[in-house]
Design a protein around this motif. Structure first.
Motif, PDB file in Angstrom:
ATOM      1  N   ALA A  43       0.810  -1.221   0.000  1.00 34.06           N
ATOM      2  CA  ALA A  43       0.000   0.000   0.000  1.00 34.06           C
ATOM      3  C   ALA A  43       0.841   1.269   0.000  1.00 34.06           C
ATOM      4  O   ALA A  43       0.294   2.374  -0.053  1.00 34.06           O
ATOM      5  CB  ALA A  43      -0.927  -0.004   1.211  1.00 34.06           C
ATOM      6  N   GLY A  44       2.155   1.105   0.073  1.00 33.09           N
ATOM      7  CA  GLY A  44       3.033   2.267   0.033  1.00 33.09           C
ATOM      8  C   GLY A  44       3.180   3.000   1.346  1.00 33.09           C
ATOM      9  O   GLY A  44       3.604   4.161   1.369  1.00 33.09           O
ATOM     10  N   LEU A  45       2.847   2.340   2.463  1.00 34.44           N
ATOM     11  CA  LEU A  45       3.048   2.982   3.756  1.00 34.44           C
ATOM     12  C   LEU A  45       4.542   3.168   4.017  1.00 34.44           C
ATOM     13  O   LEU A  45       5.353   2.345   3.571  1.00 34.44           O
ATOM     14  CB  LEU A  45       2.426   2.137   4.880  1.00 34.44           C
ATOM     15  CG  LEU A  45       0.966   2.422   5.215  1.00 34.44           C
ATOM     16  CD1 LEU A  45       0.057   2.130   4.045  1.00 34.44           C
ATOM     17  CD2 LEU A  45       0.542   1.616   6.442  1.00 34.44           C
ATOM     18  N   PRO A  46       4.927   4.218   4.708  1.00 32.84           N
ATOM     19  CA  PRO A  46       6.352   4.417   4.989  1.00 32.84           C
ATOM     20  C   PRO A  46       6.907   3.248   5.807  1.00 32.84           C
ATOM     21  O   PRO A  46       6.206   2.719   6.691  1.00 32.84           O
ATOM     22  CB  PRO A  46       6.389   5.729   5.782  1.00 32.84           C
ATOM     23  CG  PRO A  46       4.995   5.918   6.296  1.00 32.84           C
ATOM     24  CD  PRO A  46       4.088   5.286   5.297  1.00 32.84           C
ATOM     25  N   PRO A  47       8.132   2.828   5.530  1.00 28.87           N
ATOM     26  CA  PRO A  47       8.707   1.650   6.207  1.00 28.87           C
ATOM     27  C   PRO A  47       9.238   1.997   7.596  1.00 28.87           C
ATOM     28  O   PRO A  47      10.436   1.878   7.878  1.00 28.87           O
ATOM     29  CB  PRO A  47       9.824   1.229   5.263  1.00 28.87           C
ATOM     30  CG  PRO A  47      10.283   2.512   4.648  1.00 28.87           C
ATOM     31  CD  PRO A  47       9.035   3.360   4.498  1.00 28.87           C
ATOM     32  N   ILE A  48       8.350   2.425   8.474  1.00 29.18           N
ATOM     33  CA  ILE A  48       8.778   2.923   9.782  1.00 29.18           C
ATOM     34  C   ILE A  48       8.185   2.131  10.941  1.00 29.18           C
ATOM     35  O   ILE A  48       8.329   2.527  12.101  1.00 29.18           O
ATOM     36  CB  ILE A  48       8.413   4.416   9.950  1.00 29.18           C
ATOM     37  CG1 ILE A  48       6.916   4.644   9.729  1.00 29.18           C
ATOM     38  CG2 ILE A  48       9.236   5.279   9.002  1.00 29.18           C
ATOM     39  CD1 ILE A  48       6.457   6.071  10.003  1.00 29.18           C
ATOM     40  N   THR A  75      -0.820   4.105  14.767  1.00 30.18           N
ATOM     41  CA  THR A  75      -1.143   2.729  14.384  1.00 30.18           C
ATOM     42  C   THR A  75      -0.378   2.298  13.141  1.00 30.18           C
ATOM     43  O   THR A  75       0.046   1.144  13.042  1.00 30.18           O
ATOM     44  CB  THR A  75      -2.658   2.609  14.086  1.00 30.18           C
ATOM     45  OG1 THR A  75      -3.406   3.277  15.092  1.00 30.18           O
ATOM     46  CG2 THR A  75      -3.075   1.158  13.994  1.00 30.18           C
ATOM     47  N   LEU A  76      -0.226   3.212  12.179  1.00 30.52           N
ATOM     48  CA  LEU A  76       0.341   2.919  10.863  1.00 30.52           C
ATOM     49  C   LEU A  76      -0.443   1.741  10.268  1.00 30.52           C
ATOM     50  O   LEU A  76      -1.660   1.821  10.144  1.00 30.52           O
ATOM     51  CB  LEU A  76       1.847   2.660  10.950  1.00 30.52           C
ATOM     52  CG  LEU A  76       2.616   2.721   9.633  1.00 30.52           C
ATOM     53  CD1 LEU A  76       2.552   4.144   9.056  1.00 30.52           C
ATOM     54  CD2 LEU A  76       4.066   2.305   9.818  1.00 30.52           C
ATOM     55  N   GLY A  77       0.208   0.624   9.938  1.00 29.35           N
ATOM     56  CA  GLY A  77      -0.502  -0.518   9.362  1.00 29.35           C
ATOM     57  C   GLY A  77      -0.950  -1.547  10.376  1.00 29.35           C
ATOM     58  O   GLY A  77      -1.474  -2.608  10.000  1.00 29.35           O
ATOM     59  N   TYR A 103      -4.271   4.893   6.277  1.00 26.47           N
ATOM     60  CA  TYR A 103      -3.498   3.948   7.082  1.00 26.47           C
ATOM     61  C   TYR A 103      -4.425   3.182   8.019  1.00 26.47           C
ATOM     62  O   TYR A 103      -4.276   1.971   8.216  1.00 26.47           O
ATOM     63  CB  TYR A 103      -2.451   4.685   7.917  1.00 26.47           C
ATOM     64  CG  TYR A 103      -1.369   5.416   7.150  1.00 26.47           C
ATOM     65  CD1 TYR A 103      -1.266   5.324   5.770  1.00 26.47           C
ATOM     66  CD2 TYR A 103      -0.434   6.201   7.822  1.00 26.47           C
ATOM     67  CE1 TYR A 103      -0.285   5.993   5.072  1.00 26.47           C
ATOM     68  CE2 TYR A 103       0.566   6.870   7.145  1.00 26.47           C
ATOM     69  CZ  TYR A 103       0.643   6.776   5.771  1.00 26.47           C
ATOM     70  OH  TYR A 103       1.628   7.451   5.098  1.00 26.47           O
ATOM     71  N   ALA A 104      -5.370   3.906   8.617  1.00 25.25           N
ATOM     72  CA  ALA A 104      -6.281   3.281   9.579  1.00 25.25           C
ATOM     73  C   ALA A 104      -7.125   2.201   8.914  1.00 25.25           C
ATOM     74  O   ALA A 104      -7.371   1.137   9.507  1.00 25.25           O
ATOM     75  CB  ALA A 104      -7.179   4.338  10.209  1.00 25.25           C
TER      76      ALA A 104
END
Length: 237
Positions: A43-48, A75-77, A103-104
């Motif tokens: 989904a392209g969420l930042p890798p954090i 929460t991020l993913g 993200y949620a």
């Protein structure tokens, strides 16, 4: 400069290799967690998000704490959310706050896939808006609070964490090691958090520097004493 860059690259390779070794031995493969990580990447969420061995550390801390109620900021993913929620006993409850609606939505899918939809309550909106709502509803005190959101607002998050704590609450703040020669908003937020932490009467705290697959960083741990608890704290219903 080239030598310094090469040295850092070699250090990162070593840190990642050690992380992989530890994870392979001590953190068994888990389809739900792996699916959550893969979905977040796709989904392209930042890798954090936390690494697998950091996620297990959070779960172990929750178990050692005997946590029945957990509050998570950021929460991020849902990767760390799953680790923490699984550490809860039967009837335990986790509330997680995420500012980004996309993200949620993904986190809800990941949490449901892990079979934790009934354990986890996810609230959408900037945490400095949703935290007062929680307090107004009489939520808290929480046994463990994990702060892993935007760093510039760490001072405000810490203040709200104290309002939603009890004597003995464990507060964990991630990503607190930053270059002291740089002065952006996030770093100023981390510095101000440390200043508040140091000045807070009745809070016993320390911070640990870490290295690993995601580089050089660290986290803070704080145990809340009676003197630091704000009067508005009430038991989560």
């Amino acid at each position: 400069m080239a030598d310094a860059t090469d040295g850092l690259s070699k250090s990162q390779e070593r840190w990642t290799a050690v992380d992989d070794y530890i994870t392979d031995l001590l953190v068994p493969e888990d389809p739900a967690l792996e699916a959550a990580a893969a979905a977040s990447t796709a989904a392209g969420l930042p890798p954090i998000s936390v690494t697998a061995n950091q996620g297990k550390l959070l779960a172990l801390l929750a178990q050692v704490q005997g946590a029945h109620t957990i509050l998570e900021l950021g929460t991020l993913g849902g990767y760390s959310t799953i680790w923490l929620a699984r550490a809860l006993p039967a009837g335990g409850r986790l509330v997680t706050l995420e500012a980004n609606a996309e993200y949620a939505a993904l986190a809800r899918e990941n949490i449901a896939r892990a079979g934790l939809a009934e354990t986890v309550e996810l609230r959408v909106g900037p945490a400095l808006q949703t935290l007062p709502e929680l307090a107004g509803e009489g939520a808290g005190p929480f046994d463990l609070i994990f702060i892993d959101a935007d760093k510039k607002n760490n001072p405000g998050y810490f203040e709200w964490a104290l309002k939603l704590s009890r004597p003995g609450t464990l507060i964990i703040v991630d990503n607190v090691v930053r270059d002291p020669t740089v002065g952006n908003e996030g770093i100023r937020g981390v510095r101000r958090f440390f200043e508040l932490l140091a000045a807070e009467r009745g809070v016993s705290a320390t911070a640990i520097q870490t290295v690993g697959g995601k580089g050089y960083d660290g986290f803070a741990l704080a145990v809340v004493g009676r003197e630091a608890v704000r009067p508005s704290s009430r038991r989560l219903g």
